[in-house]
Scaffold this active site. Structure first.
Site, PDB file in Angstrom:
ATOM      1  N   ILE A   6       0.828  -1.219   0.000  1.00  0.00           N
ATOM      2  CA  ILE A   6       0.000   0.000   0.000  1.00  0.00           C
ATOM      3  C   ILE A   6       0.855   1.258   0.000  1.00  0.00           C
ATOM      4  O   ILE A   6       0.344   2.361  -0.094  1.00  0.00           O
ATOM      5  CB  ILE A   6      -0.975   0.043   1.201  1.00  0.00           C
ATOM      6  N   GLY A   7       2.157   1.095   0.122  1.00  0.00           N
ATOM      7  CA  GLY A   7       3.004   2.281   0.124  1.00  0.00           C
ATOM      8  C   GLY A   7       4.464   1.893   0.117  1.00  0.00           C
ATOM      9  O   GLY A   7       4.825   0.740   0.340  1.00  0.00           O
TER      10      GLY A   7
ATOM     11  N   GLY B 229       8.377   3.827   1.006  1.00  0.00           N
ATOM     12  CA  GLY B 229       9.146   5.006   1.402  1.00  0.00           C
ATOM     13  C   GLY B 229      10.609   4.783   1.103  1.00  0.00           C
ATOM     14  O   GLY B 229      10.987   3.758   0.520  1.00  0.00           O
TER      15      GLY B 229
ATOM     16  N   PHE C  75      12.840   4.128   3.150  1.00  0.00           N
ATOM     17  CA  PHE C  75      13.450   3.134   4.030  1.00  0.00           C
ATOM     18  C   PHE C  75      12.622   1.872   4.191  1.00  0.00           C
ATOM     19  O   PHE C  75      13.014   0.961   4.898  1.00  0.00           O
ATOM     20  CB  PHE C  75      13.648   3.751   5.428  1.00  0.00           C
ATOM     21  N   SER C  76      11.459   1.850   3.574  1.00  0.00           N
ATOM     22  CA  SER C  76      10.557   0.741   3.891  1.00  0.00           C
ATOM     23  C   SER C  76       9.572   0.460   2.766  1.00  0.00           C
ATOM     24  O   SER C  76       9.393   1.270   1.861  1.00  0.00           O
ATOM     25  CB  SER C  76       9.752   1.119   5.138  1.00  0.00           C
TER      26      SER C  76
ATOM     27  N   VAL D  67       5.406  -0.739   2.666  1.00  0.00           N
ATOM     28  CA  VAL D  67       4.278  -0.838   3.593  1.00  0.00           C
ATOM     29  C   VAL D  67       3.210  -1.719   2.953  1.00  0.00           C
ATOM     30  O   VAL D  67       2.839  -1.511   1.792  1.00  0.00           O
ATOM     31  CB  VAL D  67       3.724   0.559   3.945  1.00  0.00           C
TER      32      VAL D  67
ATOM     33  N   LYS E 171       4.712  -1.916   8.246  1.00  0.00           N
ATOM     34  CA  LYS E 171       5.866  -1.202   7.682  1.00  0.00           C
ATOM     35  C   LYS E 171       7.067  -2.134   7.802  1.00  0.00           C
ATOM     36  O   LYS E 171       7.457  -2.528   8.906  1.00  0.00           O
ATOM     37  CB  LYS E 171       6.077   0.106   8.454  1.00  0.00           C
TER      38      LYS E 171
ATOM     39  N   ASP F  25       9.930  15.530   9.973  1.00  0.00           N
ATOM     40  CA  ASP F  25       9.755  15.067   8.591  1.00  0.00           C
ATOM     41  C   ASP F  25       8.299  15.290   8.152  1.00  0.00           C
ATOM     42  O   ASP F  25       7.706  14.449   7.484  1.00  0.00           O
ATOM     43  CB  ASP F  25      10.144  13.588   8.477  1.00  0.00           C
TER      44      ASP F  25
HETATM   45  P1  ATP Z   1      10.002   8.283   3.865  1.00  0.00           P
HETATM   46  O1  ATP Z   1      11.072   8.435   4.880  1.00  0.00           O
HETATM   47  O2  ATP Z   1      10.443   8.219   2.446  1.00  0.00           O
HETATM   48  O3  ATP Z   1       8.905   9.299   4.081  1.00  0.00           O
HETATM   49  P2  ATP Z   1       9.363   5.722   5.134  1.00  0.00           P
HETATM   50  O4  ATP Z   1      10.211   4.640   4.573  1.00  0.00           O
HETATM   51  O5  ATP Z   1       9.709   6.222   6.486  1.00  0.00           O
HETATM   52  O6  ATP Z   1       9.248   6.910   4.112  1.00  0.00           O
HETATM   53  P3  ATP Z   1       6.508   5.865   5.574  1.00  0.00           P
HETATM   54  O7  ATP Z   1       6.494   7.304   5.215  1.00  0.00           O
HETATM   55  O8  ATP Z   1       6.180   5.546   6.986  1.00  0.00           O
HETATM   56  O9  ATP Z   1       7.861   5.184   5.138  1.00  0.00           O
HETATM   57  O10 ATP Z   1       5.490   5.073   4.616  1.00  0.00           O
HETATM   58  C1  ATP Z   1       5.595   5.146   3.213  1.00  0.00           C
HETATM   59  C2  ATP Z   1       4.214   5.257   2.586  1.00  0.00           C
HETATM   60  O11 ATP Z   1       3.434   4.108   2.944  1.00  0.00           O
HETATM   61  C3  ATP Z   1       3.399   6.459   3.047  1.00  0.00           C
HETATM   62  O12 ATP Z   1       3.655   7.622   2.291  1.00  0.00           O
HETATM   63  C4  ATP Z   1       1.968   5.952   2.871  1.00  0.00           C
HETATM   64  O13 ATP Z   1       1.549   6.105   1.522  1.00  0.00           O
HETATM   65  C5  ATP Z   1       2.078   4.455   3.188  1.00  0.00           C
HETATM   66  N1  ATP Z   1       1.774   4.224   4.615  1.00  0.00           N
HETATM   67  C6  ATP Z   1       2.620   4.328   5.652  1.00  0.00           C
HETATM   68  N2  ATP Z   1       2.015   4.064   6.825  1.00  0.00           N
HETATM   69  C7  ATP Z   1       0.736   3.806   6.533  1.00  0.00           C
HETATM   70  C8  ATP Z   1      -0.434   3.487   7.324  1.00  0.00           C
HETATM   71  N3  ATP Z   1      -0.356   3.393   8.636  1.00  0.00           N
HETATM   72  N4  ATP Z   1      -1.600   3.286   6.674  1.00  0.00           N
HETATM   73  C9  ATP Z   1      -1.683   3.376   5.318  1.00  0.00           C
HETATM   74  N5  ATP Z   1      -0.628   3.685   4.524  1.00  0.00           N
HETATM   75  C10 ATP Z   1       0.562   3.892   5.104  1.00  0.00           C
HETATM   76 MG    MG Z   2       7.280   8.857   4.884  1.00  0.00          MG
END
Ligand code: ATP
Ligand code: MG
Length: 429
Positions: free
Chosen positions: A74-75, A77, A79-80, A82, A97, A190
């Site tokens: 569903i997403g 980022g 670092f991850s 989701v 995540k 952030d």
């Molecule tokens: P970055 O540092 O690049 O912002 P990250 O790796 O820390 O990203 P997140 O920002 O936590 O990751 O999550 C990436 C994407 O996943 C979000 O932009 C969102 O679209 C989706 N996502 C994250 N958490 C959730 C959640 N709890 N419910 C639904 N979608 C989510």
């Molecule tokens: Mg993010």
């Protein structure tokens, strides 16, 4: 194996409530017919995880993680990844995540530890909750509240700027969340549209605490450059130490500009040029943005941190005045959760729900208050049920703008579902 042979043992019987073990003492006690593997959902599940070939295979290939059944992505980022998942017992949807431990250096590990510690400390209707952490030899899974309405960035890219009232209601919730964070000495660092999510009912959720930090006091100087450059305050580009709250406020200014206009205030094709734009304060709010909204944006995008608006000041500004929250903004959390009697009622309800699933009083712990260990499936189930109960009692009721016309489709849906509390308006256009 993604949480295979999940052991659920009462406290005192082993090193933790949950661990990845060889599965030798999972499930029923031998010779006790009442404790047979089919006597309750928890026992059935843990038994399947040890003996059912299909379930065991799903655990090995990552289609299951601990007590969660994993679905599609569903997403994504920096670092991850989701993914959507379901709790096998409560059936609630969650967001998983997924972080690859093998690609994390010491710095990334430290950040992750902060993300976990800070997220689990927070309990607010506009902040994504952390239910559980599941760890395998290669991966870490943060089990988060699922926000099924997408993220703000995608919404604005797909549909353009937000309608005035929707923008107000969404921004007021973001501010409410940041006020709560700062009251709890947590700086997000952030804030950006990608990290603002919506639930299916339009409640805003601030997410991604990967760069967050907890400070002993709001006047503590910080020195790590974090966040996304288009949202970074001038003091970050000057490579100076900085104060946390004004840096979040600047990012809120960029965010509101984006929500109200559908464009970013500072745009450039290289980092160097972007830095110049931000340091020069080279932005212009389009004249058609309403005056009170313009004033708010300008108050947040002031070059000197000490001149920027404070979060408290903004919640009472002209532009946000017509937004009515279902609870007073003064308390750290909605009033229901500071009311001891209601808290006890909720806790009773949650413990009864856990017992129905098969978690015994021993699993949950006999002491009052919630289980604290995020790496336990008992905590995961507890927090999911707690959140469900709080939601049912209206903790995620979306604020309204006085005099705003309600969306008849939502009203119809509300009547149909017979909800006791529901969001009262459509948040995005
Ligand atoms: P970055 O540092 O690049 O912002 P990250 O790796 O820390 O990203 P997140 O920002 O936590 O990751 O999550 C990436 C994407 O996943 C979000 O932009 C969102 O679209 C989706 N996502 C994250 N958490 C959730 C959640 N709890 N419910 C639904 N979608 C989510
Ligand atoms: Mg993010």
């Amino acid at each position: 194996m993604a949480g295979g042979q999940y052991q659920v043992a009462p406290p005192g019987r082993g090193p933790s409530l949950c661990s990845l073990t060889d599965g030798s003492d999972v499930g029923p006690e031998e010779g006790d017919p009442d404790d047979g593997p089919h006597s309750n959902p928890l026992k059935r599940l843990t038994s399947c995880m040890r003996t059912d070939e299909k379930v065991m295979k799903e655990l090995i290939i990552g289609r299951r993680v601990g007590f969660y059944k994993v679905r599609g992505e569903i997403g994504c980022g920096s670092f991850s990844r989701v993914k959507l998942a379901f709790h096998a017992l409560t059936k609630d949807k969650v967001a998983l995540k997924i972080l690859d431990k093998t690609r994390m250096d010491v710095q990334a590990q430290r950040q992750l530890a902060r993300e976990i510690a800070n997220t689990e400390r927070l309990q607010h209707p506009n902040v994504v909750r952390l239910y559980e952490v599941v760890e395998t030899p290669c991966r870490l899974y943060l089990v988060l509240e699922y926000a099924g309405g997408g993220d703000l960035h995608t919404r604005i890219c797909d549909r353009g700027k937000m309608a005035a009232d929707c923008c107000k209601v969404a921004f007021a919730q973001i501010l409410f969340a940041i006020k709560y964070l700062h009251n709890n000495m947590i700086i997000h660092r952030d804030l950006k549209a990608e990290n603002v999510l919506f639930t299916a009912r339009g409640c805003v959720k601030v997410a991604d605490f990967g760069f967050s930090t907890r400070v002993p006091g709001v006047d503590r100087a910080l020195d790590t450059f974090c966040g996304s450059p288009p949202y970074a305050a001038p003091e970050l580009f000057r490579d100076e130490s900085y104060l946390g709250p004004p840096v979040d406020v600047w990012a809120l200014g960029v965010l509101l500009f984006f929500m109200a206009t559908g464009t970013m205030p500072f745009r450039a094709d290289t980092l160097g040029k972007l830095r110049r734009c931000v340091l020069d304060g080279a932005y212009a709010v389009p004249p058609w943005v309403p005056g009170p909204c313009q004033r708010l944006i300008k108050g947040m995008l002031r070059p000197l941190p000490e001149d920027r608006h404070a979060v408290d000041q903004m919640l009472g500004c002209d532009w946000l005045l017509p937004v009515e929250f279902p609870w007073p903004l003064l308390g750290p959390v909605p009033p229901g959760w500071t009311d001891r009697e209601e808290e006890e009622e909720v806790e009773e309800e949650v413990r009864a729900g856990l017992e129905e699933l098969g978690f015994t009083r021993e699993h949950v712990g006999t002491q009052q208050g919630p289980p604290q260990n995020s790496r336990s499936p008992v905590t995961g189930a507890y927090r999911i049920l707690l959140h469900r109960t709080q939601r049912r009692r209206g903790c995620e009721t979306v604020p309204v703008v006085r005099g705003m016309v309600q969306d008849p489709r939502r009203e119809g849906l509300k009547a149909y579902r017979g909800l006791r509390h529901s969001s009262k308006l459509c948040v995005v256009s």
